[in-house]
Structure formats: C-alpha cells, structure tokens
Design a protein around this motif. Structure first.
Motif, short mmCIF file in Angstrom:
data_model
loop_
_atom_site.label_atom_id
_atom_site.label_comp_id
_atom_site.label_asym_id
_atom_site.label_seq_id
_atom_site.Cartn_x
_atom_site.Cartn_y
_atom_site.Cartn_z
N VAL A 1 0.87 -1.18 0.00
CA VAL A 1 0.00 0.00 0.00
C VAL A 1 0.91 1.23 0.00
O VAL A 1 1.73 1.41 0.91
N ALA A 2 0.77 2.06 -1.02
CA ALA A 2 1.59 3.26 -1.14
C ALA A 2 1.42 4.16 0.08
O ALA A 2 0.33 4.27 0.65
N HIS A 3 2.50 4.80 0.48
CA HIS A 3 2.53 5.64 1.68
C HIS A 3 1.42 6.69 1.68
O HIS A 3 0.67 6.82 2.65
N GLN A 4 1.29 7.47 0.60
CA GLN A 4 0.30 8.55 0.60
C GLN A 4 -1.12 8.02 0.62
O GLN A 4 -1.99 8.60 1.27
N TYR A 5 -1.38 6.90 -0.05
CA TYR A 5 -2.71 6.30 0.00
C TYR A 5 -3.03 5.88 1.43
O TYR A 5 -4.14 6.09 1.93
N PHE A 6 -2.05 5.29 2.10
CA PHE A 6 -2.24 4.89 3.49
C PHE A 6 -2.54 6.11 4.36
O PHE A 6 -3.51 6.12 5.13
N VAL A 7 -1.76 7.16 4.25
CA VAL A 7 -1.95 8.37 5.05
C VAL A 7 -3.34 8.97 4.80
O VAL A 7 -4.02 9.41 5.74
N ASP A 8 -3.77 8.99 3.55
CA ASP A 8 -5.05 9.60 3.19
C ASP A 8 -6.26 8.78 3.61
O ASP A 8 -7.36 9.34 3.74
N ASN A 9 -6.10 7.47 3.81
CA ASN A 9 -7.26 6.60 3.96
C ASN A 9 -7.32 5.74 5.22
O ASN A 9 -8.34 5.09 5.45
N PHE A 10 -6.28 5.72 6.02
CA PHE A 10 -6.28 4.84 7.18
C PHE A 10 -5.84 5.58 8.44
O PHE A 10 -5.08 6.54 8.37
N GLU A 11 -6.32 5.08 9.58
CA GLU A 11 -5.85 5.54 10.88
C GLU A 11 -5.79 4.31 11.79
O GLU A 11 -6.56 3.36 11.63
N GLU A 12 -4.85 4.34 12.73
CA GLU A 12 -4.68 3.19 13.61
C GLU A 12 -5.87 3.02 14.54
O GLU A 12 -6.40 4.00 15.07
N VAL A 13 -6.30 1.77 14.73
CA VAL A 13 -7.38 1.45 15.67
C VAL A 13 -6.75 1.28 17.04
O VAL A 13 -5.84 0.47 17.21
N THR A 14 -7.22 2.03 18.01
CA THR A 14 -6.64 1.95 19.36
C THR A 14 -7.67 1.61 20.43
O THR A 14 -7.35 1.55 21.60
N ASP A 15 -8.92 1.37 20.01
CA ASP A 15 -9.98 1.17 21.00
C ASP A 15 -10.56 -0.24 21.00
O ASP A 15 -11.70 -0.43 21.39
N LEU A 16 -9.80 -1.24 20.58
CA LEU A 16 -10.31 -2.61 20.63
C LEU A 16 -9.91 -3.30 21.90
O LEU A 16 -8.95 -3.09 22.50
#
Length: 68
Positions: free
Chosen positions: A53-68
C-alpha cells in the motif's frame, strides 16, 4: 464502470522495511517501495495474501485502531 465502496472492516498492516524481500507480496508496477516506504497489508483470513500500500494512499485513507 467503477463504483464507490466504503471499507467495512479493519485492515491488518505493517510498515515496509527497506530492502525486505517482496517475492510473495503483490506490488503494483507504479509503486516503488524502496523510495515510498509504504505499508504491507494482509488478508486476515489468508495471511499469505499480502500486498503493498503506497505511503500517501495509506496516510489519506487509514488511521490506527486503538480502541479494541
């Protein structure tokens, strides 16, 4: 004809490590992991199914899940 779809699940990803072997990881010909340093994603139901997954696509479309 392309349609718009929203992700409905959590993606499993890890950072690409510069110089790592990408033999079993699908990389688009437009991507250059050595200079882009994006992420490696995997199918949680088949961990052998992995793709870059390209870096910029990742930055634009994902965030880390921290509430599981």
């Amino acid at each position: 004809m392309y349609k718009l779809y929203r992700l409905t699940n959590i993606a499993e990803m890890r950072p690409y490590i510069k110089g790592e072997d990408l033999t079993n990881i699908s990389v688009s010909k437009e991507d250059n992991p050595e200079t882009d340093l994006g992420m490696i994603a995997r199918n949680p139901k088949n961990n052998n199914d992995q793709w870059y997954v390209a870096h910029q696509y990742f930055v634009d479309n994902f965030e880390e899940v921290t509430d599981l």
